[in-house]
Design a protein around this motif. Structure first.
Motif, PDB file in Angstrom:
ATOM      1  N   VAL A   1       0.804  -1.231   0.000  1.00  0.00           N
ATOM      2  CA  VAL A   1       0.000   0.000   0.000  1.00  0.00           C
ATOM      3  C   VAL A   1       0.835   1.279   0.000  1.00  0.00           C
ATOM      4  O   VAL A   1       0.323   2.336  -0.331  1.00  0.00           O
ATOM      5  N   ILE A   2       2.103   1.201   0.373  1.00  0.00           N
ATOM      6  CA  ILE A   2       2.964   2.384   0.381  1.00  0.00           C
ATOM      7  C   ILE A   2       3.330   2.746  -1.053  1.00  0.00           C
ATOM      8  O   ILE A   2       3.742   1.900  -1.837  1.00  0.00           O
ATOM      9  N   LYS A   3       3.155   4.006  -1.374  1.00  0.00           N
ATOM     10  CA  LYS A   3       3.517   4.499  -2.703  1.00  0.00           C
ATOM     11  C   LYS A   3       4.481   5.657  -2.556  1.00  0.00           C
ATOM     12  O   LYS A   3       4.270   6.514  -1.701  1.00  0.00           O
ATOM     13  N   PRO A   4       5.530   5.741  -3.313  1.00  0.00           N
ATOM     14  CA  PRO A   4       5.956   4.748  -4.276  1.00  0.00           C
ATOM     15  C   PRO A   4       6.517   3.513  -3.576  1.00  0.00           C
ATOM     16  O   PRO A   4       7.066   3.611  -2.480  1.00  0.00           O
ATOM     17  N   THR A   5       6.370   2.378  -4.224  1.00  0.00           N
ATOM     18  CA  THR A   5       6.880   1.124  -3.677  1.00  0.00           C
ATOM     19  C   THR A   5       8.404   1.184  -3.645  1.00  0.00           C
ATOM     20  O   THR A   5       9.033   1.558  -4.631  1.00  0.00           O
ATOM     21  N   PRO A   6       9.011   0.844  -2.513  1.00  0.00           N
ATOM     22  CA  PRO A   6      10.482   0.861  -2.434  1.00  0.00           C
ATOM     23  C   PRO A   6      11.108  -0.105  -3.439  1.00  0.00           C
ATOM     24  O   PRO A   6      10.538  -1.140  -3.768  1.00  0.00           O
ATOM     25  N   SER A   7      12.286   0.242  -3.902  1.00  0.00           N
ATOM     26  CA  SER A   7      13.012  -0.639  -4.811  1.00  0.00           C
ATOM     27  C   SER A   7      13.998  -1.536  -4.060  1.00  0.00           C
ATOM     28  O   SER A   7      14.576  -2.439  -4.647  1.00  0.00           O
ATOM     29  N   TYR A   8      14.163  -1.268  -2.750  1.00  0.00           N
ATOM     30  CA  TYR A   8      15.117  -2.027  -1.942  1.00  0.00           C
ATOM     31  C   TYR A   8      14.530  -2.232  -0.557  1.00  0.00           C
ATOM     32  O   TYR A   8      14.154  -1.273   0.117  1.00  0.00           O
ATOM     33  N   LEU A   9      14.422  -3.478  -0.136  1.00  0.00           N
ATOM     34  CA  LEU A   9      13.878  -3.860   1.161  1.00  0.00           C
ATOM     35  C   LEU A   9      15.000  -4.469   1.992  1.00  0.00           C
ATOM     36  O   LEU A   9      15.659  -5.410   1.555  1.00  0.00           O
ATOM     37  N   ILE A  10      15.205  -3.919   3.180  1.00  0.00           N
ATOM     38  CA  ILE A  10      16.220  -4.436   4.107  1.00  0.00           C
ATOM     39  C   ILE A  10      15.490  -4.969   5.332  1.00  0.00           C
ATOM     40  O   ILE A  10      14.659  -4.265   5.909  1.00  0.00           O
ATOM     41  N   ILE A  11      15.807  -6.188   5.725  1.00  0.00           N
ATOM     42  CA  ILE A  11      15.220  -6.780   6.930  1.00  0.00           C
ATOM     43  C   ILE A  11      16.337  -6.982   7.946  1.00  0.00           C
ATOM     44  O   ILE A  11      17.287  -7.729   7.684  1.00  0.00           O
ATOM     45  N   GLY A  12      16.239  -6.301   9.085  1.00  0.00           N
ATOM     46  CA  GLY A  12      17.199  -6.464  10.182  1.00  0.00           C
ATOM     47  C   GLY A  12      16.648  -7.465  11.174  1.00  0.00           C
ATOM     48  O   GLY A  12      15.582  -7.254  11.753  1.00  0.00           O
ATOM     49  N   THR A  13      17.363  -8.576  11.386  1.00  0.00           N
ATOM     50  CA  THR A  13      16.830  -9.710  12.150  1.00  0.00           C
ATOM     51  C   THR A  13      17.271  -9.764  13.613  1.00  0.00           C
ATOM     52  O   THR A  13      17.106 -10.785  14.261  1.00  0.00           O
ATOM     53  N   GLY A  14      17.854  -8.699  14.127  1.00  0.00           N
ATOM     54  CA  GLY A  14      18.317  -8.715  15.514  1.00  0.00           C
ATOM     55  C   GLY A  14      19.828  -8.717  15.569  1.00  0.00           C
ATOM     56  O   GLY A  14      20.508  -8.277  14.636  1.00  0.00           O
ATOM     57  N   ARG A  15      20.381  -9.210  16.671  1.00  0.00           N
ATOM     58  CA  ARG A  15      21.841  -9.185  16.856  1.00  0.00           C
ATOM     59  C   ARG A  15      22.568  -9.994  15.791  1.00  0.00           C
ATOM     60  O   ARG A  15      23.627  -9.617  15.313  1.00  0.00           O
ATOM     61  N   ASP A  16      21.994 -11.138  15.426  1.00  0.00           N
ATOM     62  CA  ASP A  16      22.608 -12.021  14.437  1.00  0.00           C
ATOM     63  C   ASP A  16      21.732 -12.100  13.195  1.00  0.00           C
ATOM     64  O   ASP A  16      20.525 -11.847  13.245  1.00  0.00           O
ATOM     65  N   ARG A  17      22.356 -12.466  12.097  1.00  0.00           N
ATOM     66  CA  ARG A  17      21.589 -12.694  10.870  1.00  0.00           C
ATOM     67  C   ARG A  17      20.846 -14.015  11.024  1.00  0.00           C
ATOM     68  O   ARG A  17      21.440 -15.047  11.315  1.00  0.00           O
ATOM     69  N   VAL A  18      19.534 -13.959  10.846  1.00  0.00           N
ATOM     70  CA  VAL A  18      18.684 -15.141  10.940  1.00  0.00           C
ATOM     71  C   VAL A  18      18.068 -15.368   9.567  1.00  0.00           C
ATOM     72  O   VAL A  18      17.590 -14.418   8.931  1.00  0.00           O
TER      73      VAL A  18
END
Length: 149
Positions: free
Chosen positions: A84-101
């Motif tokens: 629903v967010i416009k404009p749609t982002p071209s890059y999505l970053i997911i931060g998973t906490g202290r470690d990469r999960v």
């Protein structure tokens, strides 16, 4: 969701005219060109000098609280705001906490199919990457889970 628009802040001015103090709202606004994640710790994030509790979603000019506590709580519907967010982002970053999960690919496969680049990183790296990309005016967003350092 909690929403905060970082684009404007009202400013009030004070003038002393003779012996009368006048307080008025002005048309002047502070404009932040972009959000910056300035700090994290103890389950909080500092974005543009405002502390937010828990997980957050950060766009270049908006911040939302996110109802995900750990990376294992992420489901496909957890990322629905991107529909629903416009404009749609071209890059999505997911931060998973202290470690990469590892987050199951089916949670974000629909975005990859639409040409959105997706990275899953430890939260500290995700914050740095978001800030760097945002400074370069890329259309980026970050879903961040506290690192609880």
């Amino acid at each position: 969701f909690f929403f905060n628009d970082t684009a404007t802040t009202e400013i009030y001015t004070e003038q002393i005219v003779g012996s009368v103090r006048c307080v008025q709202e002005t048309d002047i606004t502070l404009k932040r060109e972009h959000s910056s994640v300035l700090g994290l710790g103890n389950g909080f994030f500092s974005v543009n000098d405002v502390w937010y509790p828990g997980s957050i979603i950060v766009f270049p000019r908006q911040i939302f609280l996110w109802d995900v506590a750990t990376a294992s709580d992420i489901r496909p519907h957890s990322l629905d705001i991107l529909d629903v967010i416009k404009p749609t982002p071209s890059y999505l970053i997911i931060g998973t906490g202290r470690d990469r999960v590892q987050v199951p690919r089916e949670n974000f496969a629909r975005f990859i199919e639409r040409g959105i680049k997706v990275d899953v990183l430890p939260t500290f790296e995700a914050c740095s990457t978001f800030n760097f990309c945002n400074e370069d005016l890329l259309n980026v967003c970050a879903f961040l889970i506290p690192a609880n350092l």
